[in-house]
Scaffold this active site. Structure first.
Site, PDB file in Angstrom:
ATOM      1  N   LYS A  15       0.857  -1.194   0.000  1.00  0.00           N
ATOM      2  CA  LYS A  15       0.000   0.000   0.000  1.00  0.00           C
ATOM      3  C   LYS A  15       0.887   1.236   0.000  1.00  0.00           C
ATOM      4  CE  LYS A  15       0.960   1.176   4.464  1.00  0.00           C
ATOM      5  NZ  LYS A  15       1.713   2.406   4.837  1.00  0.00           N
ATOM      6  N   PRO A 101       9.738  -4.321  -0.338  1.00  0.00           N
ATOM      7  CA  PRO A 101      10.891  -4.042   0.533  1.00  0.00           C
ATOM      8  C   PRO A 101      10.475  -3.857   1.992  1.00  0.00           C
ATOM      9  CG  PRO A 101      10.846  -2.572  -1.392  1.00  0.00           C
ATOM     10  CD  PRO A 101       9.533  -3.274  -1.350  1.00  0.00           C
ATOM     11  N   SER A 102      11.413  -4.176   2.900  1.00  0.00           N
ATOM     12  CA  SER A 102      11.186  -3.963   4.333  1.00  0.00           C
ATOM     13  C   SER A 102      11.603  -2.547   4.723  1.00  0.00           C
ATOM     14  CB  SER A 102      11.995  -4.977   5.149  1.00  0.00           C
ATOM     15  OG  SER A 102      11.621  -6.287   4.803  1.00  0.00           O
ATOM     16  N   ALA A 104      10.042   0.143   4.589  1.00  0.00           N
ATOM     17  CA  ALA A 104       9.788   0.949   3.396  1.00  0.00           C
ATOM     18  C   ALA A 104       8.539   1.813   3.515  1.00  0.00           C
ATOM     19  CB  ALA A 104       9.659   0.028   2.176  1.00  0.00           C
ATOM     20  N   LEU A 106       5.564   0.556   3.143  1.00  0.00           N
ATOM     21  CA  LEU A 106       4.654  -0.002   2.142  1.00  0.00           C
ATOM     22  C   LEU A 106       3.757  -1.100   2.704  1.00  0.00           C
ATOM     23  CD1 LEU A 106       7.163  -0.200  -0.862  1.00  0.00           C
ATOM     24  CD2 LEU A 106       5.438   1.574  -0.439  1.00  0.00           C
ATOM     25  N   GLY A 108       4.404  -4.159   3.942  1.00  0.00           N
ATOM     26  CA  GLY A 108       4.647  -5.540   3.515  1.00  0.00           C
ATOM     27  C   GLY A 108       4.274  -6.584   4.549  1.00  0.00           C
ATOM     28  N   GLY A 109       4.754  -6.419   5.777  1.00  0.00           N
ATOM     29  CA  GLY A 109       4.454  -7.380   6.840  1.00  0.00           C
ATOM     30  C   GLY A 109       2.981  -7.390   7.197  1.00  0.00           C
ATOM     31  N   ASP A 143      -1.898  -1.655  10.926  1.00  0.00           N
ATOM     32  CA  ASP A 143      -2.162  -1.547   9.484  1.00  0.00           C
ATOM     33  C   ASP A 143      -2.894  -2.766   8.927  1.00  0.00           C
ATOM     34  OD1 ASP A 143      -1.042   0.943   9.280  1.00  0.00           O
ATOM     35  OD2 ASP A 143       0.811   0.298   8.309  1.00  0.00           O
TER      36      ASP A 143
END
Length: 294
Positions: A15, A101-102, A104, A106, A108-109, A143
């Site tokens: 995101k 990417p970590s 970041a 964004l 991811g996790g 999130d």
């Protein structure tokens, strides 16, 4: 002997934050936020295998810097789902291929967790409806509830309020992720807490701009509270922002979440030229072209 029962391949997307307002720390030590989050078509891949015997979760990950033990957010997701649902724990294997990417900004996790939680719920016969699943997701991370809906939304409170908004933007997005440094969420919030003055995004205008698909107007209303703090304390981020602004003059670059990724909106006509300039003149960054998922 493990007997495979079901196999699934799922794609958990990233995101971006189209603006992020952070407010003063509450008595519980957490901050309330206000943000527009939009899913983008950059995804991790998860191959998930359920076995017929009881057991635990096993994770393999393509990124060796990411822990695969109880520190991984997928473990927390697994534990909370089985505790709450009172289902017996089955052996589950996850092979996680990281493309997001970590450190970041964004998500991811959180995305991995949200999509795994939805898969667990589906596999066990839809134990929870969407609203109940969002409440469960909140226990995993702030999130994670967003990724239950996984549509452009205004996210508020501590991540527990997720209200869908119409997004008619047609522009592509270029992500710029530095390769040799990141920003931890803890660092970002500590920097924010030391700010004397904060400039806030106008989300009523942003929502109107998204509905109209008006990128030019949208860009003038985006602010990120965490970026404002990080720019005061992190020399690497400050230098990156200065470099981006000098390499591509006239474009606006925005930090997603707590960083360290910056992004810019581009038309189809300018996309290739701007991508080339960034790859030529900005060192040690990964350039990714994507779009929002509407």
């Amino acid at each position: 002997m493990r007997i495979s029962l079901n196999k699934y391949k799922i794609f958990s997307n990233a995101k971006i934050n189209i603006g992020l307002n952070v407010f003063q720390k509450e008595s519980d030590g957490y901050h309330n936020i206000d943000s527009i989050m939009a899913p983008i078509d950059l995804s991790d891949e998860m191959d998930v295998t359920f076995y017929s015997d009881l057991g635990d979760l096993k994770i393999e990950c393509s990124d060796k810097s990411i822990p695969t033990d109880e520190r991984n957010i997928l473990y927390k997701t697994y534990k909370i789902f089985f505790e709450e649902s009172k289902k017996e724990k089955e052996k589950i294997d996850i092979i996680l291929k990281k493309n997001i990417p970590s450190e970041a900004g964004l998500g991811g996790g959180s995305s991995n967790a949200g999509f795994f939680l939805k898969l667990l719920n589906k596999h066990y016969g839809n134990v929870y409806n969407e609203k109940e699943l969002e409440k469960l997701a909140m226990r995993v991370g702030s999130d994670v509830p967003f990724f239950i809906k996984n549509k452009t939304a205004r996210v508020g409170g501590k991540g527990n309020r997720v209200d869908l908004v119409e997004n008619n933007l047609k522009d592509s997005i270029i992500l710029i992720k530095p390769l040799d440094f990141g920003v931890s969420t803890k660092e970002a919030y500590e920097s924010f807490d030391n700010l004397k003055e904060v400039k806030y995004a106008d989300f009523d205008k942003i929502i109107k701009n998204l509905k109209e698909g008006n990128r030019i107007a949208l860009e003038s209303n985006i602010e990120n509270s965490l970026e404002q703090g990080i720019l005061e304390t992190d020399t690497n981020i400050k230098m990156l922002k200065m470099t981006l602004n000098s390499v591509v003059s006239g474009k606006k670059f925005f930090m997603s979440g707590s960083g360290s990724t910056y992004y810019t909106f581009v038309t189809e006509l300018e996309k290739s030229q701007i991508e080339t300039r960034l790859k030529t003149f900005v060192d040690n960054v990964k350039i990714i072209i994507c779009k929002t998922i509407n």
